[in-house]
Scaffold this motif. Structure first.
Motif, mmCIF file in Angstrom:
data_model
loop_
_atom_site.group_PDB
_atom_site.id
_atom_site.type_symbol
_atom_site.label_atom_id
_atom_site.label_comp_id
_atom_site.label_asym_id
_atom_site.label_seq_id
_atom_site.Cartn_x
_atom_site.Cartn_y
_atom_site.Cartn_z
ATOM 1 N N GLN A 69 9.750 9.767 1.395
ATOM 2 C CA GLN A 69 9.340 8.439 1.370
ATOM 3 C C GLN A 69 10.683 7.720 1.337
ATOM 4 O O GLN A 69 11.707 8.303 1.254
ATOM 5 C CB GLN A 69 9.104 8.080 -0.901
ATOM 6 N N TYR A 70 10.636 6.888 1.789
ATOM 7 C CA TYR A 70 11.622 6.197 2.584
ATOM 8 C C TYR A 70 11.930 4.898 1.766
ATOM 9 O O TYR A 70 11.055 3.174 1.952
ATOM 10 C CB TYR A 70 12.173 5.886 4.274
ATOM 11 N N PRO A 71 12.451 3.753 1.185
ATOM 12 C CA PRO A 71 12.947 2.858 0.179
ATOM 13 C C PRO A 71 13.146 2.049 2.056
ATOM 14 O O PRO A 71 14.068 1.356 2.752
ATOM 15 C CB PRO A 71 13.768 2.703 -0.588
ATOM 16 N N VAL A 72 12.353 0.683 1.240
ATOM 17 C CA VAL A 72 12.271 -0.659 2.112
ATOM 18 C C VAL A 72 14.146 -1.453 1.709
ATOM 19 O O VAL A 72 14.229 -1.733 1.309
ATOM 20 C CB VAL A 72 10.903 -1.687 2.325
ATOM 21 N N ASP A 73 14.176 -1.275 2.896
ATOM 22 C CA ASP A 73 16.607 -2.085 3.065
ATOM 23 C C ASP A 73 15.466 -3.898 2.774
ATOM 24 O O ASP A 73 15.013 -4.170 3.796
ATOM 25 C CB ASP A 73 17.255 -2.049 3.991
ATOM 26 N N PRO A 74 15.735 -4.270 1.324
ATOM 27 C CA PRO A 74 14.723 -5.691 1.103
ATOM 28 C C PRO A 74 15.640 -6.747 1.953
ATOM 29 O O PRO A 74 15.082 -8.170 2.695
ATOM 30 C CB PRO A 74 15.404 -5.921 0.044
ATOM 31 N N ALA A 75 16.906 -6.945 2.740
ATOM 32 C CA ALA A 75 17.396 -7.733 3.330
ATOM 33 C C ALA A 75 17.419 -7.426 4.708
ATOM 34 O O ALA A 75 17.927 -8.611 5.531
ATOM 35 C CB ALA A 75 19.068 -7.608 3.321
ATOM 36 N N SER A 76 16.393 -6.471 5.554
ATOM 37 C CA SER A 76 16.255 -6.647 6.910
ATOM 38 C C SER A 76 15.087 -6.932 7.166
ATOM 39 O O SER A 76 14.163 -7.296 7.908
ATOM 40 C CB SER A 76 16.236 -4.967 6.885
ATOM 41 N N ILE A 77 14.314 -7.279 6.276
ATOM 42 C CA ILE A 77 13.066 -8.317 6.448
ATOM 43 C C ILE A 77 12.432 -9.224 6.796
ATOM 44 O O ILE A 77 12.945 -10.176 6.330
ATOM 45 C CB ILE A 77 11.991 -7.848 4.934
ATOM 46 N N GLN A 78 11.784 -9.170 7.789
ATOM 47 C CA GLN A 78 11.709 -10.746 8.949
ATOM 48 C C GLN A 78 10.526 -10.816 9.104
ATOM 49 O O GLN A 78 9.367 -9.754 9.817
ATOM 50 C CB GLN A 78 12.314 -10.571 10.453
ATOM 51 N N PHE A 79 9.454 -11.463 8.637
ATOM 52 C CA PHE A 79 8.425 -12.229 8.737
ATOM 53 C C PHE A 79 7.266 -13.338 8.869
ATOM 54 O O PHE A 79 8.485 -14.034 8.401
ATOM 55 C CB PHE A 79 7.609 -11.242 7.568
ATOM 56 N N ASN A 80 6.262 -12.935 9.684
ATOM 57 C CA ASN A 80 5.510 -14.741 9.737
ATOM 58 C C ASN A 80 4.712 -14.282 9.503
ATOM 59 O O ASN A 80 3.750 -13.941 9.738
ATOM 60 C CB ASN A 80 6.171 -15.151 10.534
ATOM 61 N N ASP A 81 3.072 -15.099 8.633
ATOM 62 C CA ASP A 81 1.946 -15.895 8.216
ATOM 63 C C ASP A 81 1.994 -16.505 7.222
ATOM 64 O O ASP A 81 2.365 -17.696 6.933
ATOM 65 C CB ASP A 81 2.048 -14.544 6.720
ATOM 66 N N ASP A 82 0.731 -17.727 8.841
ATOM 67 C CA ASP A 82 0.322 -18.329 8.850
ATOM 68 C C ASP A 82 -0.495 -18.660 7.674
ATOM 69 O O ASP A 82 -0.998 -20.175 7.132
ATOM 70 C CB ASP A 82 0.043 -19.308 10.371
ATOM 71 N N GLY A 83 -1.105 -17.832 6.939
ATOM 72 C CA GLY A 83 -1.682 -17.948 5.396
ATOM 73 C C GLY A 83 -3.183 -17.261 6.382
ATOM 74 O O GLY A 83 -3.155 -16.276 7.137
#
Length: 208
Positions: A69-83
């Motif tokens: 198990q590997y905790p996600v680094d919240p500062a690293s998150i980049q994303f796009n979701d148009d809905g």
């Protein structure tokens, strides 16, 4: 009409919890992950899980060992979701912290996907697409949200999307859309639904 997915053990493919999506290791400089953008934001303390055990008979997911198990680094998150229902611009990228043994996911798993700079055009006969991920079962059973895989024809490429006829379920969101028999990913699986419009029966993903 039938779900033809089978159990698999692809070391590149992780279950993203608690949102219950799929993510996968890529060959960038730091061993980061891709997934679907609609899997974010995913609340507090998201974790990438590998070597996931079977679920209970009622389909309740079980956690793997802490080392997987590997905790996600919240500062690293980049994303796009148009809905909801948006296609072609639905993507997420992130990194993880090391596990309890001080290992990175790439170090322990030993494998990544290579990203296609330009997905190939659809050929005749069609190339085979493989999708591996952590989809649910209907009805729920011990294989729900464990790693499964399926292949099918690659049917369409547009400016922003790829389409394919491969079995998926909820939880497969974020899976790599890969050319079977290669290490190459050409897209991110984002939408199911066996569309009625041409190409009939196809799912789709964001084109890389």
């Amino acid at each position: 009409a039938t779900d033809d997915r089978v159990a698999s053990t692809d070391p590149r493919t992780a279950r993203l919890m608690p949102i219950e999506c799929t993510a996968w290791l890529i060959n960038d400089a730091t061993g980061c992950f891709l997934t679907a953008g609609h899997c974010f934001p995913i609340g507090a303390n998201p974790v990438c899980q590998f070597n996931v055990p079977l679920s209970t008979a009622a389909g309740v997911p079980q956690n793997p060992l802490p080392r997987d198990q590997y905790p996600v680094d919240p500062a690293s998150i980049q994303f796009n979701d148009d809905g909801v229902g948006a296609v072609g611009n639905d993507w997420g990228y992130f990194g993880c912290f090391r596990n309890t043994f001080g290992e990175t996911a790439r170090e322990r798993q030993g494998a990544t996907y290579t990203l296609a700079a330009t997905p190939p055009a659809v050929a005749v006969p069609a190339q085979t697409i493989r999708i591996t991920g952590y989809g649910t079962e209907n009805p729920l059973n011990q294989f729900s949200q464990t790693q499964q895989t399926h292949t099918g024809p690659y049917v369409q490429l547009t400016a922003n999307t790829v389409r394919y006829q491969v079995d998926t379920m909820g939880g497969n969101s974020g899976s790599a859309v890969s050319l079977d028999g290669t290490n190459q990913a050409i897209g991110i699986h984002t939408n199911g639904g066996c569309r009625a419009a041409a190409p009939i029966g196809s799912h789709l993903g964001t084109r890389l």
